[in-house]
Design a protein around this motif. Sequence first.
Motif, PDB file in Angstrom:
ATOM      1  N   ARG A   1       6.307   2.534   2.110  1.00 23.11           N
ATOM      2  CA  ARG A   1       5.505   2.296   3.309  1.00 23.11           C
ATOM      3  C   ARG A   1       4.173   1.667   2.920  1.00 23.11           C
ATOM      4  O   ARG A   1       3.822   1.561   1.743  1.00 23.11           O
ATOM      5  N   ARG A   2       3.445   1.257   3.933  1.00 25.45           N
ATOM      6  CA  ARG A   2       2.146   0.626   3.732  1.00 25.45           C
ATOM      7  C   ARG A   2       1.057   1.690   3.600  1.00 25.45           C
ATOM      8  O   ARG A   2       1.168   2.787   4.155  1.00 25.45           O
ATOM      9  N   VAL A   3       0.003   1.319   2.886  1.00 22.68           N
ATOM     10  CA  VAL A   3      -1.173   2.185   2.759  1.00 22.68           C
ATOM     11  C   VAL A   3      -2.431   1.336   2.939  1.00 22.68           C
ATOM     12  O   VAL A   3      -2.448   0.145   2.607  1.00 22.68           O
ATOM     13  N   LEU A   4      -3.458   1.950   3.488  1.00 22.69           N
ATOM     14  CA  LEU A   4      -4.767   1.309   3.577  1.00 22.69           C
ATOM     15  C   LEU A   4      -5.487   1.521   2.254  1.00 22.69           C
ATOM     16  O   LEU A   4      -5.585   2.653   1.758  1.00 22.69           O
ATOM     17  N   VAL A   5      -5.997   0.446   1.657  1.00 23.74           N
ATOM     18  CA  VAL A   5      -6.670   0.546   0.364  1.00 23.74           C
ATOM     19  C   VAL A   5      -7.924  -0.318   0.350  1.00 23.74           C
ATOM     20  O   VAL A   5      -8.022  -1.319   1.084  1.00 23.74           O
TER      21      VAL A   5
ATOM     22  N   PRO B   1       2.654   4.635  12.534  1.00 21.08           N
ATOM     23  CA  PRO B   1       3.524   5.547  13.293  1.00 21.08           C
ATOM     24  C   PRO B   1       2.695   6.614  13.992  1.00 21.08           C
ATOM     25  O   PRO B   1       1.690   7.100  13.460  1.00 21.08           O
ATOM     26  N   ASP B   2       3.120   6.962  15.220  1.00 25.09           N
ATOM     27  CA  ASP B   2       2.363   7.922  16.028  1.00 25.09           C
ATOM     28  C   ASP B   2       3.327   8.711  16.899  1.00 25.09           C
ATOM     29  O   ASP B   2       3.695   8.293  17.992  1.00 25.09           O
TER      30      ASP B   2
ATOM     31  N   GLN C   1      -3.560   9.469   7.424  1.00 26.40           N
ATOM     32  CA  GLN C   1      -2.843   8.607   8.359  1.00 26.40           C
ATOM     33  C   GLN C   1      -1.626   7.997   7.674  1.00 26.40           C
ATOM     34  O   GLN C   1      -1.759   7.231   6.729  1.00 26.40           O
ATOM     35  N   ARG C   2      -0.454   8.329   8.172  1.00 27.68           N
ATOM     36  CA  ARG C   2       0.760   7.791   7.573  1.00 27.68           C
ATOM     37  C   ARG C   2       0.882   6.307   7.910  1.00 27.68           C
ATOM     38  O   ARG C   2       0.621   5.890   9.035  1.00 27.68           O
TER      39      ARG C   2
END
Length: 313
Positions: free
Chosen positions: A163-167, A206-207, A262-263
Amino acid sequence: MIRLEDLQLFLRSAALGSFSQAAREADLLPGQVSAAIARLERDLDIRLFARSTRSLRLTEEGERYLPYATEALQALRDGQDGLRGDATQLSGTLQVAAPSDLGRRVLLPWLSEFRRAHPRLDLRLLVSDQVADVFRDPVDIAIRYGRMEDASFIALPLASDNRRVLVAAPDYLRRHGAPRSLAQLADHDCLLYQLHGRVYDKWFFPDQGSQHTVAVRGPLVTDDGDVVRRWAIAGEGIAYKSWLDVGDDVRAGRLQIVLARQRGQAAPLQLVCPHRRQFSPAVRQLQGLLASRCAALVADLEQAVSRAGAPDR
């Protein structure tokens, strides 16, 4: 009788959209390619191309015939490979298309290792964020992010849980602070990616069974995923990237996970072929290698998120 050379020229003319370019590639005269296509059309009793002075495109019959021609040539290559040696001695040519960042940083050493283990195998790697058309482009398999909804493709999973991640770089976070919510991303420089002229300035998360959309902005936009990662490391802003692309940078401290609670959006990685018959021994062995290596990297994601402050899931 249909000639093998005519089929090959048909596929290359369809991929390149030009008899002249196909002729240059095959070291032939354009008239020779035109003659080969005309001969193939007579043998099949159909018109494969619609020609004009300025364009060349497949007819409806040509579009329908294209996958059959691709499959026929692949079957001949598989037969030739089988005659050259047993399945443990892979041979022939394997053509792989992969995204820029993943291809250069993650897949390249694995593919080099695979090639060294099979010295009779020739490997051609096409690295680009432009999505390869496995029916038209000169590739055997394509490595792609996302789920394949098109039933005409055969897709094998490489990293289903990616999955994506904020970095962002530690330097950027020191200078600008870290966002405390998705809404605060609007106050930050976000590193944007574009494909076919479309800028992806909406990020999805996703929420509770649906998805939450966040509009983002930033002064830097590129059509190369590797450039987004390099800008992030240089402290230019926040990136939203696949864990497979940035996991090494997080482990090395060049990047930090932002909003770890936050996923991120699912980014499954797939190996795509136009037809199951293209799963040659080389493709099957490569898929096994890539799947095992990707699984080890994705398993590290939850540990990294936990260390960044996410609660146990």
